[in-house]
Design a protein around this motif. Sequence first.
Motif, PDB file in Angstrom:
ATOM      1  N   LEU A  77       0.827  -1.210   0.000  1.00  0.00           N
ATOM      2  CA  LEU A  77       0.000   0.000   0.000  1.00  0.00           C
ATOM      3  C   LEU A  77       0.857   1.255   0.000  1.00  0.00           C
ATOM      4  O   LEU A  77       2.041   1.219   0.317  1.00  0.00           O
ATOM      5  CB  LEU A  77      -0.916  -0.001   1.222  1.00  0.00           C
ATOM      6  CG  LEU A  77      -1.868  -1.186   1.322  1.00  0.00           C
ATOM      7  CD1 LEU A  77      -2.567  -1.196   2.673  1.00  0.00           C
ATOM      8  CD2 LEU A  77      -2.864  -1.170   0.184  1.00  0.00           C
ATOM      9  N   HIS A  78       0.246   2.359  -0.306  1.00  0.00           N
ATOM     10  CA  HIS A  78       0.918   3.664  -0.294  1.00  0.00           C
ATOM     11  C   HIS A  78       0.696   4.323   1.058  1.00  0.00           C
ATOM     12  O   HIS A  78      -0.305   4.060   1.724  1.00  0.00           O
ATOM     13  CB  HIS A  78       0.343   4.529  -1.421  1.00  0.00           C
ATOM     14  CG  HIS A  78       1.212   5.660  -1.798  1.00  0.00           C
ATOM     15  ND1 HIS A  78       1.282   6.816  -1.088  1.00  0.00           N
ATOM     16  CD2 HIS A  78       2.095   5.791  -2.825  1.00  0.00           C
ATOM     17  CE1 HIS A  78       2.150   7.637  -1.646  1.00  0.00           C
ATOM     18  NE2 HIS A  78       2.660   7.041  -2.703  1.00  0.00           N
ATOM     19  N   ALA A  79       1.611   5.178   1.470  1.00  0.00           N
ATOM     20  CA  ALA A  79       1.484   5.876   2.753  1.00  0.00           C
ATOM     21  C   ALA A  79       0.332   6.875   2.752  1.00  0.00           C
ATOM     22  O   ALA A  79      -0.247   7.164   3.799  1.00  0.00           O
ATOM     23  CB  ALA A  79       2.782   6.595   3.094  1.00  0.00           C
ATOM     24  N   ASP A  80      -0.007   7.412   1.593  1.00  0.00           N
ATOM     25  CA  ASP A  80      -1.096   8.376   1.495  1.00  0.00           C
ATOM     26  C   ASP A  80      -2.441   7.675   1.672  1.00  0.00           C
ATOM     27  O   ASP A  80      -2.540   6.461   1.548  1.00  0.00           O
ATOM     28  CB  ASP A  80      -1.069   9.090   0.138  1.00  0.00           C
ATOM     29  CG  ASP A  80       0.147   9.980  -0.019  1.00  0.00           C
ATOM     30  OD1 ASP A  80       0.704  10.428   1.001  1.00  0.00           O
ATOM     31  OD2 ASP A  80       0.547  10.228  -1.171  1.00  0.00           O
ATOM     32  N   PHE A  81      -3.462   8.477   1.937  1.00  0.00           N
ATOM     33  CA  PHE A  81      -4.796   7.934   2.116  1.00  0.00           C
ATOM     34  C   PHE A  81      -5.724   8.431   1.017  1.00  0.00           C
ATOM     35  O   PHE A  81      -5.480   9.456   0.390  1.00  0.00           O
ATOM     36  CB  PHE A  81      -5.355   8.335   3.489  1.00  0.00           C
ATOM     37  CG  PHE A  81      -4.651   7.650   4.623  1.00  0.00           C
ATOM     38  CD1 PHE A  81      -5.042   6.378   5.027  1.00  0.00           C
ATOM     39  CD2 PHE A  81      -3.597   8.262   5.275  1.00  0.00           C
ATOM     40  CE1 PHE A  81      -4.389   5.733   6.053  1.00  0.00           C
ATOM     41  CE2 PHE A  81      -2.937   7.619   6.310  1.00  0.00           C
ATOM     42  CZ  PHE A  81      -3.334   6.348   6.699  1.00  0.00           C
ATOM     43  N   ALA A  82      -6.792   7.683   0.812  1.00  0.00           N
ATOM     44  CA  ALA A  82      -7.805   8.030  -0.182  1.00  0.00           C
ATOM     45  C   ALA A  82      -9.172   7.675   0.384  1.00  0.00           C
ATOM     46  O   ALA A  82      -9.286   6.785   1.223  1.00  0.00           O
ATOM     47  CB  ALA A  82      -7.558   7.256  -1.474  1.00  0.00           C
ATOM     48  N   ILE A  83     -10.182   8.380  -0.073  1.00  0.00           N
ATOM     49  CA  ILE A  83     -11.548   8.069   0.326  1.00  0.00           C
ATOM     50  C   ILE A  83     -12.118   7.083  -0.695  1.00  0.00           C
ATOM     51  O   ILE A  83     -12.137   7.350  -1.893  1.00  0.00           O
ATOM     52  CB  ILE A  83     -12.428   9.343   0.382  1.00  0.00           C
ATOM     53  CG1 ILE A  83     -11.832  10.363   1.354  1.00  0.00           C
ATOM     54  CG2 ILE A  83     -13.863   8.981   0.762  1.00  0.00           C
ATOM     55  CD1 ILE A  83     -11.752   9.906   2.788  1.00  0.00           C
ATOM     56  N   VAL A  84     -12.548   5.921  -0.208  1.00  0.00           N
ATOM     57  CA  VAL A  84     -13.127   4.875  -1.058  1.00  0.00           C
ATOM     58  C   VAL A  84     -14.507   4.552  -0.492  1.00  0.00           C
ATOM     59  O   VAL A  84     -14.629   4.128   0.657  1.00  0.00           O
ATOM     60  CB  VAL A  84     -12.248   3.605  -1.060  1.00  0.00           C
ATOM     61  CG1 VAL A  84     -12.883   2.522  -1.913  1.00  0.00           C
ATOM     62  CG2 VAL A  84     -10.834   3.914  -1.532  1.00  0.00           C
ATOM     63  N   ASP A  85     -15.528   4.792  -1.285  1.00  0.00           N
ATOM     64  CA  ASP A  85     -16.909   4.549  -0.853  1.00  0.00           C
ATOM     65  C   ASP A  85     -17.209   5.228   0.487  1.00  0.00           C
ATOM     66  O   ASP A  85     -17.833   4.638   1.364  1.00  0.00           O
ATOM     67  CB  ASP A  85     -17.190   3.041  -0.757  1.00  0.00           C
ATOM     68  CG  ASP A  85     -17.084   2.339  -2.093  1.00  0.00           C
ATOM     69  OD1 ASP A  85     -17.322   2.989  -3.130  1.00  0.00           O
ATOM     70  OD2 ASP A  85     -16.765   1.132  -2.105  1.00  0.00           O
ATOM     71  N   GLY A  86     -16.729   6.448   0.648  1.00  0.00           N
ATOM     72  CA  GLY A  86     -16.993   7.222   1.852  1.00  0.00           C
ATOM     73  C   GLY A  86     -16.155   6.819   3.057  1.00  0.00           C
ATOM     74  O   GLY A  86     -16.383   7.311   4.160  1.00  0.00           O
ATOM     75  N   GLU A  87     -15.159   5.935   2.864  1.00  0.00           N
ATOM     76  CA  GLU A  87     -14.291   5.483   3.957  1.00  0.00           C
ATOM     77  C   GLU A  87     -12.844   5.817   3.628  1.00  0.00           C
ATOM     78  O   GLU A  87     -12.442   5.816   2.469  1.00  0.00           O
ATOM     79  CB  GLU A  87     -14.395   3.963   4.136  1.00  0.00           C
ATOM     80  CG  GLU A  87     -15.770   3.464   4.434  1.00  0.00           C
ATOM     81  CD  GLU A  87     -15.838   1.938   4.423  1.00  0.00           C
ATOM     82  OE1 GLU A  87     -16.852   1.430   4.905  1.00  0.00           O
ATOM     83  OE2 GLU A  87     -14.909   1.274   3.947  1.00  0.00           O
ATOM     84  N   MET A  88     -12.051   6.074   4.662  1.00  0.00           N
ATOM     85  CA  MET A  88     -10.642   6.356   4.449  1.00  0.00           C
ATOM     86  C   MET A  88      -9.845   5.056   4.431  1.00  0.00           C
ATOM     87  O   MET A  88      -9.978   4.229   5.329  1.00  0.00           O
ATOM     88  CB  MET A  88     -10.093   7.277   5.539  1.00  0.00           C
ATOM     89  CG  MET A  88      -8.668   7.716   5.258  1.00  0.00           C
ATOM     90  SD  MET A  88      -8.007   8.859   6.468  1.00  0.00           S
ATOM     91  CE  MET A  88      -9.073  10.249   6.249  1.00  0.00           C
ATOM     92  N   HIS A  89      -9.035   4.900   3.388  1.00  0.00           N
ATOM     93  CA  HIS A  89      -8.172   3.738   3.215  1.00  0.00           C
ATOM     94  C   HIS A  89      -6.812   4.203   2.719  1.00  0.00           C
ATOM     95  O   HIS A  89      -6.687   5.309   2.190  1.00  0.00           O
ATOM     96  CB  HIS A  89      -8.764   2.776   2.167  1.00  0.00           C
ATOM     97  CG  HIS A  89     -10.050   2.169   2.584  1.00  0.00           C
ATOM     98  ND1 HIS A  89     -10.125   1.013   3.305  1.00  0.00           N
ATOM     99  CD2 HIS A  89     -11.339   2.565   2.382  1.00  0.00           C
ATOM    100  CE1 HIS A  89     -11.384   0.708   3.532  1.00  0.00           C
ATOM    101  NE2 HIS A  89     -12.147   1.641   2.988  1.00  0.00           N
ATOM    102  N   HIS A  90      -5.803   3.349   2.859  1.00  0.00           N
ATOM    103  CA  HIS A  90      -4.520   3.654   2.230  1.00  0.00           C
ATOM    104  C   HIS A  90      -4.738   3.732   0.731  1.00  0.00           C
ATOM    105  O   HIS A  90      -5.518   2.964   0.159  1.00  0.00           O
ATOM    106  CB  HIS A  90      -3.481   2.560   2.514  1.00  0.00           C
ATOM    107  CG  HIS A  90      -2.796   2.721   3.818  1.00  0.00           C
ATOM    108  ND1 HIS A  90      -1.762   3.594   4.015  1.00  0.00           N
ATOM    109  CD2 HIS A  90      -2.999   2.112   5.008  1.00  0.00           C
ATOM    110  CE1 HIS A  90      -1.346   3.522   5.262  1.00  0.00           C
ATOM    111  NE2 HIS A  90      -2.101   2.627   5.886  1.00  0.00           N
TER     112      HIS A  90
END
Length: 156
Positions: A77-90
């Motif tokens: 995974l990447h250190a940054d985060f992204a919003i996926v389906d309204g949830e925060m994930h790597h």
Amino acid sequence: MNRFVITDITKPEGVHHCMGCFGCFVKSPGKCVIPDACQDQGTKMAHCDEFVIVSECVYGGYSPDLKIQLARILPYLHADFAIVDGEMHHAMRYDHDPMVRVYFYGSDITEAEKKTAKKLLERNSKNLGFSQWDINFYNSSSEALAAAGIVKENDE
């Protein structure tokens, strides 16, 4: 087909726990800084077509020996985060979507544990960006290994 297999039965010797040091994000992006047999788990994950997990089902989850190895794929995974389906994930480090197959074993897996295990795999798949997964339950480790197409070294 390139398979990446982790199991609590034929696990490598001397595997260390993830220390949560973030070295795989900062010091050596994509590769764990702990020098042992699981150091390249993230790279192996990034290049497989099929990710196979064989584990004893412990209260609807992976065994402790399997969890140690599973934690070491964090460099995938990447250190940054992204919003996926309204949830925060790597965020995903790689544009990759292998088939994930889990083979749980245990002589007395309850329906509640099976339900928990399915939810766990669903959440793990979402966290790791996998869209295809399959889960199976067996009474013994030898049945699970056989179903996964894995032969133990001493069985050869």
